[in-house]
Design a protein around this motif. Structure first.
Motif, PDB file in Angstrom:
ATOM      1  N   UNK A   1       0.842  -1.195   0.000  1.00 27.13           N
ATOM      2  CA  UNK A   1       0.000   0.000   0.000  1.00 27.13           C
ATOM      3  C   UNK A   1       0.877   1.245   0.000  1.00 27.13           C
ATOM      4  N   UNK A   2       0.591   2.162  -0.930  1.00 28.51           N
ATOM      5  CA  UNK A   2       1.384   3.373  -1.083  1.00 28.51           C
ATOM      6  C   UNK A   2       0.483   4.594  -1.150  1.00 28.51           C
ATOM      7  N   UNK A   3       1.093   5.753  -0.917  1.00 27.90           N
ATOM      8  CA  UNK A   3       0.413   7.030  -1.101  1.00 27.90           C
ATOM      9  C   UNK A   3       1.370   7.952  -1.832  1.00 27.90           C
ATOM     10  N   UNK A   4       0.961   8.403  -3.011  1.00 29.29           N
ATOM     11  CA  UNK A   4       1.811   9.243  -3.852  1.00 29.29           C
ATOM     12  C   UNK A   4       1.320  10.679  -3.823  1.00 29.29           C
ATOM     13  N   UNK A   5       2.237  11.613  -3.824  1.00 34.36           N
ATOM     14  CA  UNK A   5       1.909  13.030  -3.942  1.00 34.36           C
ATOM     15  C   UNK A   5       2.551  13.577  -5.206  1.00 34.36           C
ATOM     16  N   UNK A   6       1.875  14.530  -5.833  1.00 37.51           N
ATOM     17  CA  UNK A   6       2.428  15.170  -7.014  1.00 37.51           C
ATOM     18  C   UNK A   6       2.395  16.675  -6.825  1.00 37.51           C
TER      19      UNK A   6
END
Length: 439
Positions: free
Chosen positions: A143-148
């Motif tokens: 499980x990951x959380x990406x920010x841009x």
């Protein structure tokens, strides 16, 4: 909220008079303390890691691992440190050991570590001649959380406790595994169904049924701020969106929190925004009175109080709701409307997110084979490298094609099973939750 009271019973240091009085009668005791061997420095070189554990996405890498060398709490430069990995974790080329020298701050920046396909935990052990060894735990995360920001991805946040079988539902660290709802590193509810969520600014909003009870919560980056239950909402209803919105299809009633808000409702979608210190809940629903024409209504609530409506009179009657209120597709994708404007034709794979209110949204879709993102009814971006078979995941320039997650015209992650995203600025800065699989 509660605060920790001051310690009323803490002992106080002796006064100077007390010390001098004691010294006049206890000189031998003072000599004994200053000469005590137990008070002497150990002069032992000690190796530690800056964290007790490190984690990285499965089949990717762990970066920023640092081992430190100290003696009596003082950083030691020039120490030759060897780090050894276990359980399939390796350095570049498959090596399991790496050696380096501590810098002027006693730090050795460990080379990038490759995370294995096994999903197992491992260890990194730091050793040096004459030193007490240090160890840390290595973990893999599905499980990951990406920010841009400004069109680029940042290093992901990872959640190694969340199972590989989970599914992202939107927001930071919110995943469902079976009937368990996870928030970052723990199960916050069991017996759940129908979870829907979104992220706005730094907050998550989500709704679900827990053992038949309608429930909504707000949290921020892993901390639950508040939870409400709505006992009057029928257990047979379904979640309409992120906070307080439910639809009882049997009775054709739209519920907002514990109140029937509208009758003759056939469909709804809802989204929550946080702006200027207030919570705004938005719902778009279809009212189909017996013998009457369908009316699409957009409703806004501020901190639980209705503050306005907007009727969309231009969208075709066969329109269906996409993820966010006021974004409707019709004719099996032949037409896409935002508010009262037609913004695209021949679309597939539609999704989107509200930004700060019901007048601004990021919508993403495939139009005539070309991946597209749009700010409300205005600015348009196209991403021709994205395959026509891809589907938007909710945020700007983010599409999932098979197991490839595309962002801004390039593959950002591989081996992706599912993803949900939210944009929070008009330029497309986004948050994306992801579940990966082994490579």
């Amino acid at each position: 909220m509660s605060s920790t009271p001051p310690l009323n019973g803490a002992s106080r240091p002796p006064s100077r008079r007390t010390v001098l009085a004691g010294a006049a009668w206890s000189v031998p005791a003072i000599v004994a303390v200053t000469a005590s061997p137990a008070a002497a420095a150990s002069h032992q070189l000690v190796l530690t890691f800056e964290r007790t554990s490190y984690a990285g996405p499965i089949c990717e890498t762990i970066d920023e691992v640092v081992a430190t060398a100290t003696m009596d709490g003082t950083p030691q430069a020039g120490v030759a440190v060897t780090v050894t990995l276990s359980d399939g974790y390796t350095f570049a080329g498959g090596a399991t050991t790496a050696t380096g020298t501590s810098d002027g701050n006693g730090r050795f920046a460990v080379p990038t570590i490759d995370v294995p396909n096994s999903g197992k935990s491992g260890t990194a052990a730091a050793t040096a001649s004459g030193a007490t060894a240090g160890t840390t735990t290595l973990r893999s995360a599905y499980a990951l959380f990406l920010s841009t920001a400004n069109g680029a991805l940042s290093m992901p946040a990872v959640f190694p406790d969340i199972p590989s079988t989970a599914t992202p539902v939107g927001g930071y660290g919110l995943f469902v595994d079976g009937t368990d709802l996870w928030y970052v590193d723990r199960i916050i509810a069991s017996g759940v169904s129908g979870v829907r969520a979104n992220r706005s600014d730094t907050r998550e909003y989500w709704s679900y049924f827990a053992n038949g009870v309608a429930t909504s919560s707000v949290g921020s980056n892993g901390t639950v701020i508040a939870t409400e239950t709505f006992s009057r909402v029928p257990a047979t209803a379904e979640v309409g969106g992120s906070y307080g919105v439910f639809l009882d299809r049997n009775a054709r009633q739209l519920w907002y929190r514990n109140t029937v808000w509208e009758n003759s409702v056939s469909a709804v979608t809802a989204y929550t925004c946080f702006s200027n210190g207030a919570r705004f809940d938005y719902a778009c629903y279809a009212v189909q009175p017996p013998g009457g024409n369908t009316v699409f209504t957009l409703q806004r609530w501020k901190n639980g109080t209705g503050t306005g409506t907007f009727d969309n009179t231009t969208a075709p009657r066969d329109s269906v709701f996409e993820r966010v209120p006021n974004l409707l597709s019709s004719g099996n994708g032949a037409r896409l409307d935002w508010s009262d404007s037609t913004i695209a034709h021949n679309v597939t794979g539609v999704s989107g997110s509200l930004i700060v209110d019901w007048t601004e949204a990021i919508s993403s879709y495939i139009e005539s084979g070309v991946a597209t993102s749009r700010h409300s009814a205005d600015t348009v971006w196209t991403f021709p490298a994205v395959p026509a078979s891809a589907k938007a995941v909710g945020s700007w320039a983010t599409f999932l094609d098979g197991n490839d997650l595309w962002f801004n015209n390039a593959v950002a992650k591989t081996n992706v099973v599912s993803a949900v995203g939210d944009s929070f600025t008009s330029s497309g800065d986004s948050h994306i939750s992801v579940i990966k699989k082994g490579c």
